[in-house]
Enzyme design. Structure first.
Site, PDB file in Angstrom:
ATOM      1  N   PRO A   1       0.824  -1.216   0.000  1.00 44.37           N
ATOM      2  CA  PRO A   1       0.000   0.000   0.000  1.00 44.37           C
ATOM      3  C   PRO A   1       0.860   1.270   0.000  1.00 44.37           C
ATOM      4  CG  PRO A   1      -0.502  -1.431   1.882  1.00 44.37           C
ATOM      5  CD  PRO A   1       0.673  -2.006   1.205  1.00 44.37           C
ATOM      6  N   PRO A   2       0.268   2.405  -0.352  1.00 44.04           N
ATOM      7  CA  PRO A   2       1.033   3.653  -0.401  1.00 44.04           C
ATOM      8  C   PRO A   2       1.615   4.016   0.965  1.00 44.04           C
ATOM      9  CG  PRO A   2      -1.125   3.938  -1.405  1.00 44.04           C
ATOM     10  CD  PRO A   2      -1.124   2.598  -0.771  1.00 44.04           C
TER      11      PRO A   2
ATOM     12  N   LYS B   1       8.202   1.716   0.200  1.00 39.23           N
ATOM     13  CA  LYS B   1       8.760   1.002  -0.944  1.00 39.23           C
ATOM     14  C   LYS B   1       9.914   1.799  -1.556  1.00 39.23           C
ATOM     15  CE  LYS B   1       4.750   0.889  -2.975  1.00 39.23           C
ATOM     16  NZ  LYS B   1       3.958   1.512  -1.907  1.00 39.23           N
TER      17      LYS B   1
ATOM     18  N   GLU C   1     -21.478  10.191  21.210  1.00 35.92           N
ATOM     19  CA  GLU C   1     -20.165   9.570  21.460  1.00 35.92           C
ATOM     20  C   GLU C   1     -20.220   8.630  22.659  1.00 35.92           C
ATOM     21  OE1 GLU C   1     -17.958   9.693  19.282  1.00 35.92           O
ATOM     22  OE2 GLU C   1     -18.862  11.307  18.116  1.00 35.92           O
TER      23      GLU C   1
HETATM   24  P1  ADP Z   1       5.866   4.328  -0.821  1.00 32.75           P
HETATM   25  O1  ADP Z   1       6.903   4.459  -1.859  1.00 32.75           O
HETATM   26  O2  ADP Z   1       5.671   2.943  -0.331  1.00 32.75           O
HETATM   27  O3  ADP Z   1       4.575   4.967  -1.155  1.00 32.75           O
HETATM   28  P2  ADP Z   1       7.743   5.885   0.651  1.00 32.75           P
HETATM   29  O4  ADP Z   1       8.897   4.964   0.604  1.00 32.75           O
HETATM   30  O5  ADP Z   1       7.792   7.024  -0.273  1.00 32.75           O
HETATM   31  O6  ADP Z   1       6.387   5.100   0.473  1.00 32.75           O
HETATM   32  O7  ADP Z   1       7.583   6.379   2.141  1.00 32.75           O
HETATM   33  C1  ADP Z   1       7.259   7.692   2.458  1.00 32.75           C
HETATM   34  C2  ADP Z   1       7.920   8.103   3.739  1.00 32.75           C
HETATM   35  O8  ADP Z   1       7.369   7.409   4.832  1.00 32.75           O
HETATM   36  C3  ADP Z   1       9.387   7.788   3.779  1.00 32.75           C
HETATM   37  O9  ADP Z   1      10.136   8.809   3.231  1.00 32.75           O
HETATM   38  C4  ADP Z   1       9.653   7.627   5.249  1.00 32.75           C
HETATM   39  O10 ADP Z   1       9.902   8.867   5.844  1.00 32.75           O
HETATM   40  C5  ADP Z   1       8.356   7.101   5.786  1.00 32.75           C
HETATM   41  N1  ADP Z   1       8.393   5.644   5.963  1.00 32.75           N
HETATM   42  C6  ADP Z   1       7.599   4.754   5.349  1.00 32.75           C
HETATM   43  N2  ADP Z   1       7.866   3.500   5.757  1.00 32.75           N
HETATM   44  C7  ADP Z   1       8.866   3.595   6.646  1.00 32.75           C
HETATM   45  C8  ADP Z   1       9.591   2.629   7.412  1.00 32.75           C
HETATM   46  N3  ADP Z   1       9.328   1.312   7.352  1.00 32.75           N
HETATM   47  N4  ADP Z   1      10.562   3.075   8.238  1.00 32.75           N
HETATM   48  C9  ADP Z   1      10.829   4.384   8.311  1.00 32.75           C
HETATM   49  N5  ADP Z   1      10.193   5.327   7.615  1.00 32.75           N
HETATM   50  C10 ADP Z   1       9.212   4.969   6.788  1.00 32.75           C
HETATM   51 ZN    ZN Z   2     -20.677   8.138  15.573  1.00 28.09          ZN
END
Ligand code: ADP
Ligand code: ZN
Ligand code: MG
Length: 618
Positions: free
Chosen positions: A210-211, A215, A431
């Site tokens: 997922p985003p 990755k 709530e």
């Molecule tokens: P994707 O490419 O999967 O969409 P990114 O690699 O661009 O995600 O991650 C975005 C940011 O989120 C990274 O620059 C980092 O700061 C943070 N991040 C995401 N996963 C991790 C992780 N496992 N450990 C540390 N930082 C992370």
């Molecule tokens: Zn509610």
């Protein structure tokens, strides 16, 4: 004395400088040269002036094919010029008249200077201006006219970062993915060891998840660990206005990579070019050509050279199967949303660069952020730091982190938003309705925090539920309880105010989704049993699945969903009726305090209704 630091001036700076010099020359030097007005006369007039003896000096210029001569009248020199005629007698005529004559130019600047000014300067200015304009055009319109000008020469925006500066230490959690990637790192370190044995490493690995799960970060970390150049390009960069440009870019990319081997080529968001080739109307020729080129290149180069291709996508299902066959992206590395420990570690990684107060409890934050991605967590740390600055503190405290969890997950607190007391009352009951139903069901997670401070996201309040430990399975009872909890808000409104509001829309949506999943996906309904009635389109983007049953069955599915939600609603209403005293007391308390913690809530509840456990079993 100040020291001059060499600064890199933009190219148009020089162009402007040249213009200024030229203007100055024009204004100061040339008029001096041209100070004397030159009068043009006919050749016959020239001859008669020679004969009459008025001419003082004659000079002949071969380059311009002119004769310049001067006369003197009342001590003032007058300049004349005329064209050259084939005239054998001129020399004798001049010597007869006693006029000194030369073949040089009487008043001229140094020939070198005049050459520079008249020839080189304009050319230079044009070159400089041309380059400058080219640059502007190319920067201003990517994929537009700038690329049209450099057609055929793919200007793939490939950047080589000799070192990405990221290592596996920067990636928290994701141990399985890291392990899979370690082999690639090892291969890049000493490719000989592998080629000696005759082993071929996978040419490509596909990072799937997922985003925001890291990755891109992982790919960079591999390059950093292996200490090799890192070619990074986004899939969308291949998609061009002109057919064939994307393919040219792919060629370019691979030829560059082969020169720099061992290295890593990273294609981010590969689904933009790697989509399934189908014969749908309006197919994209450019995309298909680019994909075909990519496939060819991946086949063509020798993996033993040490070019490793990494690609990332969050839509593995949409990739063309040709990309996934052995020899291309045959490895799939799953990068999942982090679990509790992963989240704690990610928070710690990002807190490294931030001044944290010593008593910060990362695990508590991680607990409250189930389902958050690495990017969300990084954002939470940053928001917390920003808040600490706003509060004029120099370290980040737990409260900052807690607040930023809500900021990132539910939008900014809208403290100064005005809500009428009546509405506030309804929200408080709503709530507490959720919280009470949750607390009264054994299988339900205890509430963590209840607030009626509105958020910019539109929620007027919310009840945050936090699981004690990570869950991977959900029992049918848990699912039913969850739905009951979700309907609890609306139930409280009905009981107390005898009416319903729009505030429950989100609850209704969630409850319906869970109920639907129970029926069509998890086989939890008695009517259908273990039959999958839906196919999931994409497990990573949490998109809606599509029903695979007949419309007849679909109608029965709907009836079943309605039944499940309605039963839960009735149960929630019953629980609230049984605990109406507690409902009122807790709601009043919440109205007064606006935010209460889970422990506070539970303690109050126990004080109000000490017999609670007995009621549960009944
Ligand atoms: P994707 O490419 O999967 O969409 P990114 O690699 O661009 O995600 O991650 C975005 C940011 O989120 C990274 O620059 C980092 O700061 C943070 N991040 C995401 N996963 C991790 C992780 N496992 N450990 C540390 N930082 C992370
Ligand atoms: Zn509610
Ligand atoms: Mg990415």
């Amino acid at each position: 004395m100040t020291e001059h630091t060499p600064s890199k001036k933009p190219i148009y700076y020089y162009a402007i400088l040249a213009m200024i010099v030229l203007l100055l020359l024009n204004a100061l030097v040339f008029p001096q040269l041209m100070q004397n007005e030159v009068k043009e006369v006919g050749y016959n007039e020239f001859l008669s002036m020679v004969d009459s003896g008025t001419v003082k000096e004659v000079s002949r210029d071969e380059t311009t094919q002119t004769i310049t001569f001067t006369t003197e009248k009342d001590g003032e020199t007058q300049y004349y010029k005329t064209g050259i005629w084939p005239d054998e007698t001129l020399v004798s005529r001049l010597s007869d008249a006693g006029v000194p004559f030369t073949a040089s130019i009487p008043t001229q600047a140094s020939p070198l200077l005049s050459f520079l000014i008249s020839w080189l300067l304009p050319i230079l200015i044009f070159i400089v201006l041309g380059r400058f304009l080219m640059k502007r055009v190319q920067n201003g319109m990517p994929g537009g006219i700038g690329n049209a000008l450099s057609f055929g020469k793919a200007n793939a925006k490939i950047y080589v970062e000799a070192q990405t500066g990221k290592t596996f230490d920067d990636v928290a959690g994701q141990d399985e993915a890291k392990e899979a990637l370690l082999e690639i790192v090892d291969f890049l370190h000493n490719p000989d060891r592998y080629s000696d044995i005759g082993a071929k490493l996978p040419k490509g690995a596909l990072l799937v998840g997922p985003p925001g799960t890291g990755k891109t970060l992982l790919a960079k970390a591999v390059a950093g660990e292996a200490n090799v150049p890192f070619f990074s390009i986004s899939g969308s960069a291949f998609v061009e206005m002109f057919v064939g440009m994307g393919a040219a870019k792919v060629r370019d990319l691979f030829s560059q990579a082969e020169q720099k081997a061992p290295c890593i080529v990273f294609i981010d968001e590969i689904d933009t070019i790697g989509k399934k080739r189908d014969n749908m109307l309006g197919g994209n020729d450019e995309r298909e050509q680019t994909l075909n080129q990519l496939l060819t290149e991946m086949d063509g180069f020798d993996a033993r050279k040490g070019v490793v291709i990494l690609a990332a996508t969050n839509r593995p299902d949409s990739l063309d199967s040709a990309l996934l066959r052995p020899g291309r992206f045959d490895r799939r590395i799953h990068v999942e949303l982090p679990d509790l420990k992963g989240r704690t570690d990610i928070l710690k990684v990002h807190a490294r660069g931030v001044k944290m107060s010593e008593d910060v409890d990362f695990e508590a934050i991680a607990r409250a952020t189930s389902g958050a991605s690495g990017a969300d967590l990084a954002n939470i740390i940053n928001e917390a730091a920003l808040r600490a600055v706003r509060m004029k503190r120099d370290t980040v405290e737990q409260a900052d982190l807690e607040e930023s969890v809500e900021v990132v997950i539910a939008g900014y607190a809208r403290k100064n938003a005005v809500i009428s007391p009546k509405e506030k009352r309804i929200v408080a009951y709503h709530e507490i309705g959720h919280a009470l139903v949750a607390a009264k069901q054994t299988e339900s997670a205890p509430v963590h925090k209840i607030t009626i401070i509105p958020r910019t996201s539109g929620a007027l309040g919310y009840t945050m539920q936090v699981d004690e430990s990570e869950h991977y399975l959900m029992t049918r009872e848990e699912a039913e309880n969850k739905i009951a909890t979700l309907t609890g808000g609306r139930s409280a409104e009905e009981i107390v105010f005898g009416t319903v509001t729009t505030g429950a829309s989100n609850d209704i949506e969630q409850a319906t989704r869970i109920a639907k999943a129970m029926v069509v996906r998890y086989g939890m309904s008695s009517a259908f049993g273990m039959v999958a009635l839906e196919c999931q389109n994409n497990p990573y983007l949490a998109s809606e699945g599509s029903l695979t049953c007949s419309s007849d069955t679909a109608a029965r599915v709907d009836a079943e969903i309605i039944d499940i939600v309605e039963k839960a609603h009735q149960r929630a209403t019953q629980i609230l009726r049984e605990n109406e005293v507690a409902l009122h007391k807790l709601a009043e308390h919440l109205l007064e305090r606006e935010t209460i913690s889970g422990e506070e809530f539970m303690q109050l509840l126990r004080e109000i209704a000490p017999a609670a456990p007995a009621q549960l079993n009944a």
